[in-house]
Design a protein around this motif. Structure first.
Motif, PDB file in Angstrom:
ATOM      1  N   UNK A  30       0.825  -1.209   0.000  1.00  9.96           N
ATOM      2  CA  UNK A  30       0.000   0.000   0.000  1.00  9.96           C
ATOM      3  C   UNK A  30       0.858   1.257   0.000  1.00  9.96           C
ATOM      4  N   UNK A  31       1.885   1.297   0.832  1.00 13.99           N
ATOM      5  CA  UNK A  31       2.751   2.481   0.902  1.00 13.99           C
ATOM      6  C   UNK A  31       3.538   2.652  -0.396  1.00 13.99           C
ATOM      7  N   UNK A  32       4.088   1.572  -0.918  1.00 11.83           N
ATOM      8  CA  UNK A  32       4.852   1.668  -2.157  1.00 11.83           C
ATOM      9  C   UNK A  32       4.006   2.144  -3.315  1.00 11.83           C
ATOM     10  N   UNK A  33       2.833   1.566  -3.476  1.00  7.52           N
ATOM     11  CA  UNK A  33       1.949   1.961  -4.565  1.00  7.52           C
ATOM     12  C   UNK A  33       1.474   3.405  -4.400  1.00  7.52           C
ATOM     13  N   UNK A  34       1.145   3.791  -3.183  1.00 12.14           N
ATOM     14  CA  UNK A  34       0.698   5.157  -2.930  1.00 12.14           C
ATOM     15  C   UNK A  34       1.807   6.171  -3.243  1.00 12.14           C
ATOM     16  N   UNK A  35       3.038   5.871  -2.836  1.00  5.10           N
ATOM     17  CA  UNK A  35       4.159   6.772  -3.140  1.00  5.10           C
ATOM     18  C   UNK A  35       4.363   6.896  -4.639  1.00  5.10           C
ATOM     19  N   UNK A  36       4.301   5.774  -5.346  1.00  2.00           N
ATOM     20  CA  UNK A  36       4.493   5.796  -6.781  1.00  2.00           C
ATOM     21  C   UNK A  36       3.429   6.611  -7.498  1.00  2.00           C
ATOM     22  N   UNK A  37       2.177   6.383  -7.162  1.00  2.00           N
ATOM     23  CA  UNK A  37       1.092   7.118  -7.805  1.00  2.00           C
ATOM     24  C   UNK A  37       1.157   8.599  -7.434  1.00  2.00           C
ATOM     25  N   UNK A  38       1.395   8.895  -6.170  1.00  2.00           N
ATOM     26  CA  UNK A  38       1.458  10.284  -5.721  1.00  2.00           C
ATOM     27  C   UNK A  38       2.529  11.063  -6.480  1.00  2.00           C
ATOM     28  N   UNK A  50      12.478   9.776  -6.666  1.00  2.00           N
ATOM     29  CA  UNK A  50      11.804  10.393  -5.516  1.00  2.00           C
ATOM     30  C   UNK A  50      10.844   9.392  -4.874  1.00  2.00           C
ATOM     31  N   UNK A  51      10.086   8.670  -5.695  1.00  2.00           N
ATOM     32  CA  UNK A  51       9.143   7.684  -5.155  1.00  2.00           C
ATOM     33  C   UNK A  51       9.878   6.568  -4.427  1.00  2.00           C
ATOM     34  N   UNK A  52      11.002   6.124  -4.974  1.00  2.00           N
ATOM     35  CA  UNK A  52      11.786   5.065  -4.320  1.00  2.00           C
ATOM     36  C   UNK A  52      12.344   5.557  -2.998  1.00  2.00           C
ATOM     37  N   UNK A  53      12.874   6.765  -2.979  1.00  2.00           N
ATOM     38  CA  UNK A  53      13.449   7.310  -1.748  1.00  2.00           C
ATOM     39  C   UNK A  53      12.387   7.443  -0.652  1.00  2.00           C
ATOM     40  N   UNK A  54      11.251   8.014  -0.994  1.00  2.00           N
ATOM     41  CA  UNK A  54      10.191   8.207   0.005  1.00  2.00           C
ATOM     42  C   UNK A  54       9.625   6.857   0.444  1.00  2.00           C
ATOM     43  N   UNK A  55       9.439   5.928  -0.500  1.00  2.00           N
ATOM     44  CA  UNK A  55       8.929   4.603  -0.137  1.00  2.00           C
ATOM     45  C   UNK A  55       9.922   3.876   0.771  1.00  2.00           C
ATOM     46  N   UNK A  56      11.209   4.025   0.507  1.00  2.00           N
ATOM     47  CA  UNK A  56      12.216   3.391   1.364  1.00  2.00           C
ATOM     48  C   UNK A  56      12.179   3.985   2.763  1.00  2.00           C
ATOM     49  N   UNK A  57      12.027   5.293   2.856  1.00  2.00           N
ATOM     50  CA  UNK A  57      11.966   5.934   4.171  1.00  2.00           C
ATOM     51  C   UNK A  57      10.701   5.547   4.939  1.00  2.00           C
ATOM     52  N   UNK A  58       9.612   5.298   4.208  1.00  2.00           N
ATOM     53  CA  UNK A  58       8.351   4.899   4.839  1.00  2.00           C
ATOM     54  C   UNK A  58       8.188   3.382   4.912  1.00  2.00           C
ATOM     55  N   UNK A  59       9.223   2.633   4.506  1.00  2.00           N
ATOM     56  CA  UNK A  59       9.249   1.176   4.506  1.00  2.00           C
ATOM     57  C   UNK A  59       8.163   0.572   3.627  1.00  2.00           C
ATOM     58  N   UNK A  60       8.022   1.123   2.408  1.00  2.00           N
ATOM     59  CA  UNK A  60       7.085   0.593   1.434  1.00  2.00           C
ATOM     60  C   UNK A  60       7.796  -0.270   0.412  1.00  2.00           C
ATOM     61  N   UNK A  61       7.048  -0.953  -0.406  1.00  2.00           N
ATOM     62  CA  UNK A  61       7.583  -1.830  -1.438  1.00  2.00           C
ATOM     63  C   UNK A  61       8.203  -0.977  -2.548  1.00  2.00           C
ATOM     64  N   UNK A  62       9.488  -1.170  -2.811  1.00  2.00           N
ATOM     65  CA  UNK A  62      10.206  -0.340  -3.781  1.00  2.00           C
ATOM     66  C   UNK A  62       9.812  -0.651  -5.213  1.00  2.00           C
ATOM     67  N   UNK A  63       9.551  -1.915  -5.515  1.00  2.00           N
ATOM     68  CA  UNK A  63       9.142  -2.263  -6.876  1.00  2.00           C
ATOM     69  C   UNK A  63       7.822  -1.596  -7.229  1.00  2.00           C
ATOM     70  N   UNK A  64       6.859  -1.643  -6.321  1.00  2.00           N
ATOM     71  CA  UNK A  64       5.554  -1.031  -6.596  1.00  2.00           C
ATOM     72  C   UNK A  64       5.622   0.490  -6.585  1.00  2.00           C
ATOM     73  N   UNK A  65       6.549   1.049  -5.835  1.00  2.00           N
ATOM     74  CA  UNK A  65       6.744   2.500  -5.896  1.00  2.00           C
ATOM     75  C   UNK A  65       7.208   2.897  -7.289  1.00  2.00           C
TER      76      UNK A  65
END
Length: 170
Positions: A30-38, A50-65
């Motif tokens: 959810x976090x990775x996908x949300x970061x990517x879409x946002x 930017x999406x990968x960096x923010x997803x990594x900081x929020x512990x989201x899935x990097x591939x989906x970001x």
């Protein structure tokens, strides 16, 4: 590994190589996908880093970001930007009096030539409308991506668990 050889990514290799950032957990998806879409909607360039960096900081899935940023691609970006401009104009200029004045002004401008309209176009207001619309689209898209991603992975995991429970013993 190529990641460890890159001078730009080597300092972040410890963060980017965490196994939890590549697994499909409901929150991570959810976090990775949300970061990517946002960030895919909000910014026109450098979306993936930017999406990968923010997803990594929020512990989201990097591939989906990364994949979530592809919501804006050469086929969809004209429609997204046109819709964002219209929504931004509606958000910033909405009032009944403004709607009536805009209708009268549009009727008056319809008789003017294209070049006259172009020379009187307010690029500052258009940019503000576009930015407001993109921000609105990014927030709504990110929230929708979070909810859809979370419940989709939960549904898939529960379905798999039921299938395992109902499978015959070996």
């Amino acid at each position: 590994m190529r990641l460890l050889r890159s001078r730009w990514l080597r300092p972040h290799a410890g963060l980017l190589l965490r196994r939890s950032l590549w697994q499909a957990t409901p929150r991570g998806v959810a976090v990775g996908l949300a970061c990517g879409v946002f960030f895919g909607i909000l910014i026109p360039f450098a979306q993936m880093p930017v999406a990968i960096l923010v997803a990594a900081l929020l512990r989201g899935n990097l591939f989906l970001a990364t994949m979530g940023t592809l919501i804006t691609n050469p086929l969809t970006v004209p429609f997204v930007y046109l819709g964002a401009h219209r929504v931004g104009r509606w958000l910033l200029d909405w009032s009944p009096k403004a709607d009536i004045e805009a209708t009268v002004a549009a009727a008056a401008q319809a008789s003017e030539s294209f070049w006259t309209q172009l020379t009187h176009f307010d690029f500052g207001a258009a940019t503000l409308h576009l930015c407001a619309g993109l921000a609105a689209f990014a927030v709504v898209g990110g929230v929708m991506a979070y909810v859809i991603g979370f419940f989709a992975i939960r549904w898939q995991q529960q379905r798999r668990l039921v299938a395992v429970r109902n499978s015959p013993p070996r």
